[in-house]
Design an enzyme around this catalytic site. Structure first.
Site, PDB file in Angstrom:
ATOM      1  N   LEU A  55       0.818  -1.212   0.000  1.00 39.63           N
ATOM      2  CA  LEU A  55       0.000   0.000   0.000  1.00 39.63           C
ATOM      3  C   LEU A  55       0.853   1.263   0.000  1.00 39.63           C
ATOM      4  O   LEU A  55       0.412   2.316  -0.460  1.00 39.63           O
ATOM      5  CB  LEU A  55      -0.921   0.021   1.226  1.00 39.63           C
ATOM      6  N   GLY A  58       7.072   4.000   4.120  1.00 39.85           N
ATOM      7  CA  GLY A  58       7.454   5.153   4.919  1.00 39.85           C
ATOM      8  C   GLY A  58       8.911   5.101   5.302  1.00 39.85           C
ATOM      9  O   GLY A  58       9.690   4.286   4.778  1.00 39.85           O
ATOM     10  N   GLY A  59       9.286   5.946   6.232  1.00 31.79           N
ATOM     11  CA  GLY A  59      10.675   6.056   6.625  1.00 31.79           C
ATOM     12  C   GLY A  59      11.204   4.835   7.352  1.00 31.79           C
ATOM     13  O   GLY A  59      12.397   4.567   7.361  1.00 31.79           O
ATOM     14  N   PHE A  60      10.303   4.050   7.978  1.00 27.95           N
ATOM     15  CA  PHE A  60      10.763   2.926   8.795  1.00 27.95           C
ATOM     16  C   PHE A  60      10.254   1.572   8.307  1.00 27.95           C
ATOM     17  O   PHE A  60      10.487   0.566   8.940  1.00 27.95           O
ATOM     18  CB  PHE A  60      10.342   3.124  10.250  1.00 27.95           C
ATOM     19  N   GLY A  61       9.542   1.537   7.203  1.00 26.06           N
ATOM     20  CA  GLY A  61       9.071   0.252   6.726  1.00 26.06           C
ATOM     21  C   GLY A  61       7.990   0.366   5.676  1.00 26.06           C
ATOM     22  O   GLY A  61       7.675   1.445   5.190  1.00 26.06           O
ATOM     23  N   VAL A  63       4.012  -0.937   4.131  1.00 22.78           N
ATOM     24  CA  VAL A  63       2.667  -1.286   4.563  1.00 22.78           C
ATOM     25  C   VAL A  63       2.007  -2.132   3.479  1.00 22.78           C
ATOM     26  O   VAL A  63       2.039  -1.779   2.299  1.00 22.78           O
ATOM     27  CB  VAL A  63       1.817  -0.030   4.840  1.00 22.78           C
ATOM     28  N   LYS A  77       1.910  -3.183   8.778  1.00 26.45           N
ATOM     29  CA  LYS A  77       3.106  -2.349   8.687  1.00 26.45           C
ATOM     30  C   LYS A  77       4.308  -3.195   9.084  1.00 26.45           C
ATOM     31  O   LYS A  77       4.419  -3.641  10.224  1.00 26.45           O
ATOM     32  CB  LYS A  77       2.973  -1.138   9.611  1.00 26.45           C
ATOM     33  N   ASP A 174       4.530  14.252  13.494  1.00 26.46           N
ATOM     34  CA  ASP A 174       4.683  13.972  12.062  1.00 26.46           C
ATOM     35  C   ASP A 174       3.345  14.064  11.329  1.00 26.46           C
ATOM     36  O   ASP A 174       2.993  13.197  10.529  1.00 26.46           O
ATOM     37  CB  ASP A 174       5.306  12.588  11.867  1.00 26.46           C
TER      38      ASP A 174
END
Length: 388
Positions: A55, A58-61, A63, A77, A174
């Site tokens: 989907l 992002g910055g850490f993984g 989805v 996620k 954020d």
């Protein structure tokens, strides 16, 4: 566990967290049948995390969309296994989301810890995030003015809950368009609490490391690491202006005087042409309501944090319960390169220079929806190890 069992109360997940310990070094987690998913079940639900199930990222993984055996759709996620920051984000999100529930916050359904894998399971939103509508040349037409206004109010209510009404006082850090999810009725849900921070109830501000997304960061936070609820208020103001204009916070394919959305909105407002900020693809616009929203947005992005309203006042101003609004002062916009400037730099000199020599025709120009130009990819959240 082969099916998704929803919690019976907002505090159930919190009780699970209190009863069991997470060990990020060993990867062990004592399981509870209601809230802990096995990696096998989540891999099966997402077809082994196939790319066609992704989907977003992002910055850490990443989805992924998933579907359990009993037909429940979920969003999974999957945090980066190699990222120490990803582990911190995982723990932070689980602990915070276990204690909050609101109609304008995305709901955490469970989690998974196996080996190096860290996964969070959320309710699935078929309309994805706000940016997928707002900055798309065709889908943005589905957002008439009333829908945009409802989204603005919904985000504001979610932030009010975090800042004042929840059991915990939370600063999100954020807030941006791609962290606002939309349900099937286009109701907004604030998501991604990996950078969120608990805030002492008796403090007005604290100094901390810098984490967030450049362009949405308040100047006092981006430059000095000074954190307060007014940091979220600033970010909300930027998103509000994006919703009204259909433009991203910056667009370097526009004429120079229009590239920075915050300062462009300020120039139009000062010149008496604020309505020219409105996305030309937004139908059924109510002028009085739009002007009030632009005014409130500019109050939220003022350079001086003490002048920005708290979210309870933001909602009252947006809904017309406060008739006379104060005049906003000049905003400031912080981008990546500017965030590393010396602390001694004057706030009035931050951001794109205020080109007071801009011509009348430039100031009165209508806003162009960002969907008509070339876009950059969505920004990812960043963390600066030491606040400067």
């Amino acid at each position: 566990m082969n099916s998704l069992i929803l919690p019976t109360s907002p505090w159930s997940f919190s009780n699970v967290i209190e009863r069991h310990e997470f060990s990020l070094d060993s990867g062990l987690l004592l399981q509870d049948q209601k809230f802990v998913f096995s990696l096998e079940v989540l891999a099966e639900a997402t077809e082994n995390f196939q790319d066609n199930k992704k989907l977003g990222e992002g910055g850490f993984g990443e989805v992924y969309k998933g579907k359990t055996k009993d037909g429940n759709e979920i969003a999974v996620k999957k945090l980066s296994a190699k990222s120490a920051q990803g582990k911190k984000e995982f723990m932070n999100e689980v602990k915070l989301m276990a204690n909050i529930q609101h109609r304008n916050l995305a709901r955490l359904l469970g989690c998974c810890v196996e080996g190096n894998e860290r996964l969070l399971v959320y309710e699935y939103f078929p309309n994805k995030s706000l940016d997928t509508f707002l900055f798309d040349s065709e889908k943005c037409r589905e957002l008439d003015w009333q829908k945009r206004y409802n989204i603005i109010i919904g985000i504001a209510r979610g932030l009010l809950y975090l800042h004042e009404d929840s059991q915990l006082r939370i600063i999100h850090r954020d807030i941006k368009a791609n962290n606002i999810l939309l349900d099937h009725k286009l109701n907004p849900k604030i998501a991604d609490f990996g950078l969120a921070r608990l805030f002492p109830g008796d403090e007005t501000h604290v100094h901390t490391t810098i984490a967030g997304t450049f362009g949405y960061m308040a100047p006092e936070y981006a430059m000095q690491g000074q954190l307060s609820v007014k940091v979220d208020v600033y970010s909300f103001g930027v998103v509000l202006l994006e919703i009204i204009s259909g433009r991203k916070k910056n667009n370097f394919y526009l004429p120079y005087v229009m590239q920075n959305l915050v300062l462009w909105a300020w120039k139009l407002f000062k010149a008496g042409n604020a309505l020219n900020l409105v996305d030309s693809k937004a139908s059924d616009v109510t002028e009085e309501q739009v002007l009030r929203c632009i005014h409130v947005g500019l109050l939220c992005v003022q350079a001086n944090a003490t002048l920005r309203p708290v979210m309870s006042n933001v909602i009252m101003m947006l809904s017309g319960k406060i008739d006379e609004l104060p005049n906003p002062s000049k905003p400031v916009f912080i981008n990546n390169s500017e965030s590393h400037a010396s602390n001694s730099k004057s706030m009035s000199g931050l951001g794109i220079e205020d080109n007071e020599s801009a011509t009348t025709s430039q100031i009165s120009g209508s806003a162009t929806s960002s969907s008509s130009g070339i876009h950059s990819v969505n920004e990812t959240s960043v963390t600066v190890v030491e606040a400067r």
